[in-house]
Design a protein around this motif. Structure first.
Motif, mmCIF file in Angstrom:
data_model
loop_
_atom_site.group_PDB
_atom_site.id
_atom_site.type_symbol
_atom_site.label_atom_id
_atom_site.label_comp_id
_atom_site.label_asym_id
_atom_site.label_seq_id
_atom_site.Cartn_x
_atom_site.Cartn_y
_atom_site.Cartn_z
ATOM 1 N N HIS A 130 -11.418 38.124 -57.977
ATOM 2 C CA HIS A 130 -12.677 37.986 -57.255
ATOM 3 C C HIS A 130 -12.763 36.613 -56.601
ATOM 4 O O HIS A 130 -12.347 35.625 -57.184
ATOM 5 N N LYS A 131 -13.337 36.585 -55.408
ATOM 6 C CA LYS A 131 -13.423 35.324 -54.666
ATOM 7 C C LYS A 131 -14.876 34.995 -54.320
ATOM 8 O O LYS A 131 -15.767 35.818 -54.475
ATOM 9 N N PHE A 159 -32.677 34.108 -48.942
ATOM 10 C CA PHE A 159 -31.774 34.276 -50.083
ATOM 11 C C PHE A 159 -31.469 35.754 -50.373
ATOM 12 O O PHE A 159 -30.544 36.066 -51.104
ATOM 13 N N SER A 212 -30.003 39.299 -49.728
ATOM 14 C CA SER A 212 -28.784 39.645 -48.986
ATOM 15 C C SER A 212 -29.075 40.425 -47.717
ATOM 16 O O SER A 212 -28.291 40.366 -46.768
ATOM 17 N N THR A 259 -26.760 34.368 -46.775
ATOM 18 C CA THR A 259 -25.930 33.994 -47.927
ATOM 19 C C THR A 259 -24.585 34.699 -47.868
ATOM 20 O O THR A 259 -23.562 34.136 -48.263
ATOM 21 N N GLU A 273 -17.676 37.144 -63.455
ATOM 22 C CA GLU A 273 -17.717 37.200 -61.987
ATOM 23 C C GLU A 273 -17.419 38.608 -61.496
ATOM 24 O O GLU A 273 -16.595 39.310 -62.075
ATOM 25 N N GLY A 274 -18.104 38.981 -60.446
ATOM 26 C CA GLY A 274 -17.765 40.232 -59.770
ATOM 27 C C GLY A 274 -18.444 41.468 -60.334
ATOM 28 O O GLY A 274 -18.118 42.584 -59.941
ATOM 29 N N THR A 317 -21.389 44.253 -60.683
ATOM 30 C CA THR A 317 -22.428 44.752 -59.785
ATOM 31 C C THR A 317 -23.757 44.180 -60.266
ATOM 32 O O THR A 317 -23.881 43.726 -61.397
ATOM 33 N N HIS A 372 -30.176 43.170 -53.586
ATOM 34 C CA HIS A 372 -29.091 42.217 -53.802
ATOM 35 C C HIS A 372 -29.444 40.875 -53.194
ATOM 36 O O HIS A 372 -30.034 40.805 -52.132
ATOM 37 N N GLY A 412 -28.306 36.461 -52.642
ATOM 38 C CA GLY A 412 -27.179 35.551 -52.429
ATOM 39 C C GLY A 412 -26.606 34.993 -53.722
ATOM 40 O O GLY A 412 -25.516 34.418 -53.723
ATOM 41 N N GLY A 413 -27.320 35.142 -54.810
ATOM 42 C CA GLY A 413 -26.873 34.668 -56.121
ATOM 43 C C GLY A 413 -27.876 35.134 -57.153
ATOM 44 O O GLY A 413 -28.796 35.894 -56.833
ATOM 45 N N LEU A 414 -27.698 34.682 -58.391
ATOM 46 C CA LEU A 414 -28.633 35.044 -59.464
ATOM 47 C C LEU A 414 -28.851 36.555 -59.555
ATOM 48 O O LEU A 414 -29.978 37.002 -59.814
ATOM 49 N N ILE A 466 -11.550 30.746 -55.326
ATOM 50 C CA ILE A 466 -11.346 31.855 -56.263
ATOM 51 C C ILE A 466 -12.439 31.771 -57.341
ATOM 52 O O ILE A 466 -12.705 30.709 -57.891
ATOM 53 N N SER A 467 -13.044 32.900 -57.639
ATOM 54 C CA SER A 467 -14.215 32.877 -58.531
ATOM 55 C C SER A 467 -13.892 32.337 -59.920
ATOM 56 O O SER A 467 -14.767 31.795 -60.586
ATOM 57 N N GLU A 468 -12.644 32.477 -60.353
ATOM 58 C CA GLU A 468 -12.308 31.983 -61.691
ATOM 59 C C GLU A 468 -12.555 30.479 -61.795
ATOM 60 O O GLU A 468 -12.694 29.958 -62.895
ATOM 61 N N THR A 475 -17.792 28.523 -56.277
ATOM 62 C CA THR A 475 -18.550 29.365 -55.341
ATOM 63 C C THR A 475 -19.662 30.111 -56.068
ATOM 64 O O THR A 475 -20.737 30.316 -55.516
ATOM 65 N N ALA A 513 -23.537 29.634 -55.195
ATOM 66 C CA ALA A 513 -24.345 30.787 -54.779
ATOM 67 C C ALA A 513 -25.588 30.908 -55.663
ATOM 68 O O ALA A 513 -26.686 31.171 -55.171
#
Lengths: 688, 688
Positions: A235-236, A412, A414, A419, B49-50, B52, B235, B237-239, B413-415, B419, B423
């Motif tokens: 995941h990115k 914010f 989507s 974002t 990460e990643g 849904t 959805h 941009g984050g949280l 990379i999310s790891e 990012t 976000a």
């Protein structure tokens, strides 16, 4: 007050002829852009927010087939393969894909733009016939395996080796240590059947440097071929529609004929030959095709900035908050000076970047069409791209972020795409050439241009070179020039504004900054030129920050020049007026950001400097009524924009609320505010 | 060259006592922080990460129950409810949750920090007994329904009404138009059973302004109660671990006793009364509890900045790229000046923000513990939070982004979490008080403090006030002061550095900027004070950008003061030395960013200004060997950091690669570079 200082002759009524401006912004490849924009109105090409990376990858792969069917992707390839050898038009069309889904832009870019282009530009006619047809129709999806875990920007140092074995007439492709693993390769994790792989070509005991090999990666069942290990990059932070992954090679045999041998070939017996004698020049020529990625990222960054500004400007013209000026009506956001400060200079820079991109594209087309494919012109193209790509991609992140913040919480969510666009474009600043590494390349070019200009000049000539610009180091040191300006310039705001808005003044200020910065660093480096390598590197490093700033200043100037040239092509006087103000805003906010330099180097007097920021504020207020027209002239339709904040819903909601309060005020049984009641009581008490 | 200019007495050997620095950074509530850090080592609390949004929401809700079980969440509540009335410790502990998953921090903040706190601070003892137990153990998850589609920052103007009906002894809660829909409410889309809802309280024909009501939202099956419409914000941009949603009320009956009536109550017959007479003060008192959100966001922003810097600094100390100084060994990234410029000033600001947060937390604890809960102190707390929250949250976004770019592709990379953190923290800059709106609040406070200081002063007194700082407007206009400095100051770099590094010089520069900016704007506003409302608003608006910059300058000063005060508490001389350099870097890069102001206002001479940037560069090089120790002193363990770039793997990979090349060079059958070969040939040809 602002109006008293407006010194424009008022015959011209500022206004925007949207159709004319739209045409100007579409530029030379208007038709290609229009075609691409029409194509990407198709909702099947649009990003859906919140998909898992697996779903997103599958969707983008389907979209890739739609693109292949549409045929647009063949544009830069020769007629023999259904194309038009139209390089400029291809990039122009490509840029627009970002409005559908940046993952699609980049995945298509990896496949047709990097993998396909490598075969086209580095391979032979035989290679073209053998591989291009399947690449173009996406029968064979491909990866572009250059970057390694241990080496991104420094491609010359990659660790992967391709050692020629005359007995088997094959190269042995090998990753000698973990850091030599190929990484971040689009299409690698799932889809690539074949790849172009960059490796150190070794034959007969000599390493001839990095070359490119066409390598079969997966069998027909999609399994990695023997000796090839593929892992998923996972995941990115964005672009999750692309299946980035890693390749490791364990002594993989690659047939001799799979070397893309335009710039270097190996005979069956292992004899190496190349049409380019110098290994250094050969390397840079082979990597030259990469410039196309930089050009298209620049264009995509401009397109994304435009979309973000359409959202924020439209919302800023409809959204109301707080009521300072009236007790019944709240202010529209864009009437706040701060909001103008946040959005309008970014709009000006977006316009400048768009015009600069058009120039870059023209240069790119000149080189890649073969019309002007000299070494010198190629180098100019490289330098131009290296300057504009960092500026445009960083600007996009900054603009999208400011636009998102300018829409508050709505920014914010989507559905408003800010974002999402920002997350996807994030990596644009470090891939296809890390922005800071590219700027260093620009800086070195500035230094070497300077050096060659003054190879035989003496110190006196140098001093006069600098002095003819706008001052000299010697002069600043003793404050002479500054004293002079103090006498001439009483800080009269109107005279100052008249000075700042002159094209030649702006040109002189922006140019002199680049020149002086280069001279300053060059002088420091000159003294180190006889030192051992490590010492020279140390001295250079002690000025790295300065020289990177010079490269940024150079890019600022390029954008300004492109904007200024574009003004000449505007016929409608009202439009020209508005666009000239925006060009001035670009120039003056750029100067404002580095005003300390202009003051410290005696290029702007303290008195004038103090008038700059207020003058910019007045320019912003002047342009403010026209900004909606300007973003409308970007020519994007609702299918491209797809943002709730730009839909007009906010205007409806504001009107509903205002109507409710109007009715309330007109009604007799509306509640009265406690505050109002208390003031009435106070007044009554005073009367008693 | 740099060393010749090092004028420090060299008795002190710069070094970092990591244990001492860690203790200092943990601050007054070290124990609470340690406890929380220990808790969040539990991998069940870590973000995956990643996911849904549905998966992520479910996971975070499970984590909420783990938090409830751990009991930490009761800390700020009274003993009666299992708490310790420990407000400072609670926020300190809370901040650390961001290292596990920002969604968890914010969802917990919404439930216990906003919903629970509203019941605690706005409700009666009866309300506490009735609702707090179920809130605290999460039997009743809650939402905090304040923001509306049409009104975020301007809470006083929300549209939702609660009209008292004496017959039914109930408030009729109603959304009179779509813009009055409650929006962006955490917990609303899925989980909230109840909510605190802010609405205009209307009784007996009078609107008493915004009050807070406890409202049942869903039935036991989780369905919205009659009259309540709930929609999902979708959805973000984050949280995405938080289920934000919207409430619309259609004449919903809320029992009279559900009014949280500490600051305003309604008798059965509809008579309104309040212990606070002024409706304005009452409103701000009720909203005062919100400050806790701002304080905890500030702390979380600092924690996230620290995590990002640990990643980038560690990687920058291990990653090598390009070999300018040696032909066999590549440079470590952090040895590049530009890399130092990118990371070390941000490290310095992160330290400053951490110390400022500690001061803010102390003030918060003073007020909320009741130890110093005066109106004046509450206002100071509000202003302090309004200044530091924008600075710290914007800084976090900037730092996380620069750290991500400094790690190149790996940063994307999310790891590596950059990012993801960015976000999630994005919305911190616009929620719980939009940063720009908060800065405007600070600006107004600066102006009113200034006005009250000079209520009775005449112009002469004013001029002397300004002049005693470091100059005066009149003087700059005629360049007098500047000329003076030119004589005194020949631009000698060592003398300049000695000047810049003095604490009092830094204090004077930073303070004088805030003062002068406030004076300048105040003078402009004074002339408008007799104009009609709309004209006054116009004049204020024409200076909005200036005054917001003054507020930012004020925040810069607060951070500097906190950092400077913290230096006094460092015992180890080596640590103090390093931290003083970092404080200097914070001060001087802050001044460098607005150097044009200092030049334009005659506070720094041109000669000195030209030495500033080179001096900062030398300071960076001096601190560079110690930065790993500093980030190590943040005290985070691998379970908190969870980044591949900070794992040490890069070092191993670099060593493997170097070992491979070392062996190659030692071996006789290693391939020779074509470049080397050609040079040998050239040399041979020349000899012939």
């Amino acid at each position: 007050m602002a109006e008293q200082l407006n010194t424009e002759p008022t015959d011209i009524v500022a206004s925007v002829n949207i159709a004319e401006l739209e045409e100007l912004l579409l530029g030379k490849w208007a038709e290609a852009r229009r075609g691409s924009r029409k194509l990407v109105k198709d909702s099947r090409l649009h990003k859906i927010e919140g998909l898992t990376k697996e779903e997103h990858r599958a969707r983008v792969m389907e979209q890739m087939h739609l693109l292949a069917e549409a045929g647009m992707v063949r544009k830069p390839f020769p007629e023999e393969f259904g194309g038009e050898s139209d390089n400029g038009g291809n990039i122009a069309a490509f840029e627009e894909l970002v409005t559908a889904d940046p993952s699609l832009q980049i995945k298509a870019g990896v496949h047709w733009g990097l993998f396909g282009s490598a075969v086209l530009h580095l391979g032979s006619a035989e290679h073209h016939r053998r591989w291009l047809p399947d690449i173009l129709d996406l029968t064979v999806p491909g990866a572009f395996a250059m970057t390694e875990v241990g080496h991104g920007s420094d491609v010359a140092s990659i660790g992967t080796t391709a050692t020629y074995d005359a007995d088997s007439e094959a190269f042995i492709l090998h990753s000698p240590f973990p850091a030599a693993t190929k990484r971040y390769l689009g299409n690698a994790a799932n889809d690539a059947k074949d790849a172009v792989v960059f490796a150190q070509l070794i034959t007969n005991g000599v390493n001839h440097g990095v070359h490119c090999f066409y390598v079969n990666i997966r069998d027909d069942q999609g399994n990695p071929l023997p000796g090839i290990t593929i892992t998923d990059d996972g995941h990115k932070g964005g672009l999750n529609g692309i299946d980035n992954g890693r390749f490791t090679f364990d002594h993989v045999e690659v047939p001799r004929t799979h070397l893309l041998d335009r710039y270097g070939s190996v005979e069956p017996d292992g004899t190496y030959s190349s049409p380019i004698d110098s290994p250094g020049r050969r390397f840079f020529t082979m990597l030259g095709t990469l410039v196309q990625g930089r050009v298209s990222l620049t264009g995509a960054a401009v397109a994304a900035s435009r979309i973000a500004l359409i959202g924020a400007v439209t919302y800023g013209n409809q959204r109301r908050q707080f009521n300072a000026a009236s007790s019944t009506e709240e202010e529209v956001l864009l009437d706040y000076q701060l909001h103008q400060r946040r959005l309008i200079p970014r709009l000006a820079t977006t316009l400048a970047a768009g015009f600069a991109q058009e120039k870059l594209l023209e240069k790119f087309d000149d080189v890649f069409s073969g019309r002007d494919d000299t070494d010198a012109n190629r180098q100019e193209l490289e330098t131009l791209a290296a300057a504009i790509k960092p500026t445009a991609t960083w600007h996009a992140l900054d603009t999208i972020q400011e636009a998102r913040e300018a829409c508050g919480g709505a920014g914010f969510i989507s559905e408003n795409r800010f974002t999402s666009l920002r997350a996807d474009l994030d990596v644009y600043v470090t891939f296809e050439g890390d922005n800071n590494v590219l700027l260093q390349l620009v800086a070195k070019r500035l230094l070497s241009d300077y050096a060659s200009e003054f190879k035989n000049a003496d110190v006196a000539a140098l001093a006069s070179y600098v002095a003819t610009q706008a001052g000299s180091t010697v002069m600043h040191r003793f404050g002479l020039r500054q004293a002079l300006q103090t006498v001439q310039d009483t800080g009269d705001e109107r005279r100052s504004a008249n000075w700042f808005k002159q094209t030649e003044v702006q040109r002189n200020l922006l140019t002199s900054r680049v020149r002086q910065m280069v001279v300053d660093v060059a002088n420091e480096l000159r003294s180190a030129s006889k030192l051992p390598q490590a010492e020279q590197a140390k001295v250079f490093n002690e000025h790295q920050y300065e020289i990177i700033n010079a490269a940024k200043a150079h890019a600022d100037l390029l954008l300004w020049e492109a904007f200024t040239d574009a003004l000449d092509h505007i016929k409608d006087p009202g439009t020209k007026e508005v666009m000239t103000w925006l060009r001035d805003i670009y120039a003056l906010t750029t100067i404002e950001q580095t005003l300390d330099w202009y003051l410290g180097n005696g290029r702007i007097s303290v008195q004038r400097a103090r008038t700059l920021s207020p003058y910019i504020n007045r320019l912003l207020a002047r342009v403010r009524p026209h900004v909606q027209d300007v973003v409308d002239a970007f020519g994007y339709e609702p299918e491209h924009i797809r943002m709730e904040v730009a839909s007009g819903d906010e205007l409806i909601r504001q009107e509903e609320a205002m109507e409710y309060y109007r009715k309330m005020r007109a009604s007799t049984d509306a509640p009265v505010d406690e505050k109002v009641l208390r003031e009435r009581e106070k007044t009554a008490a005073r009367r008693r």
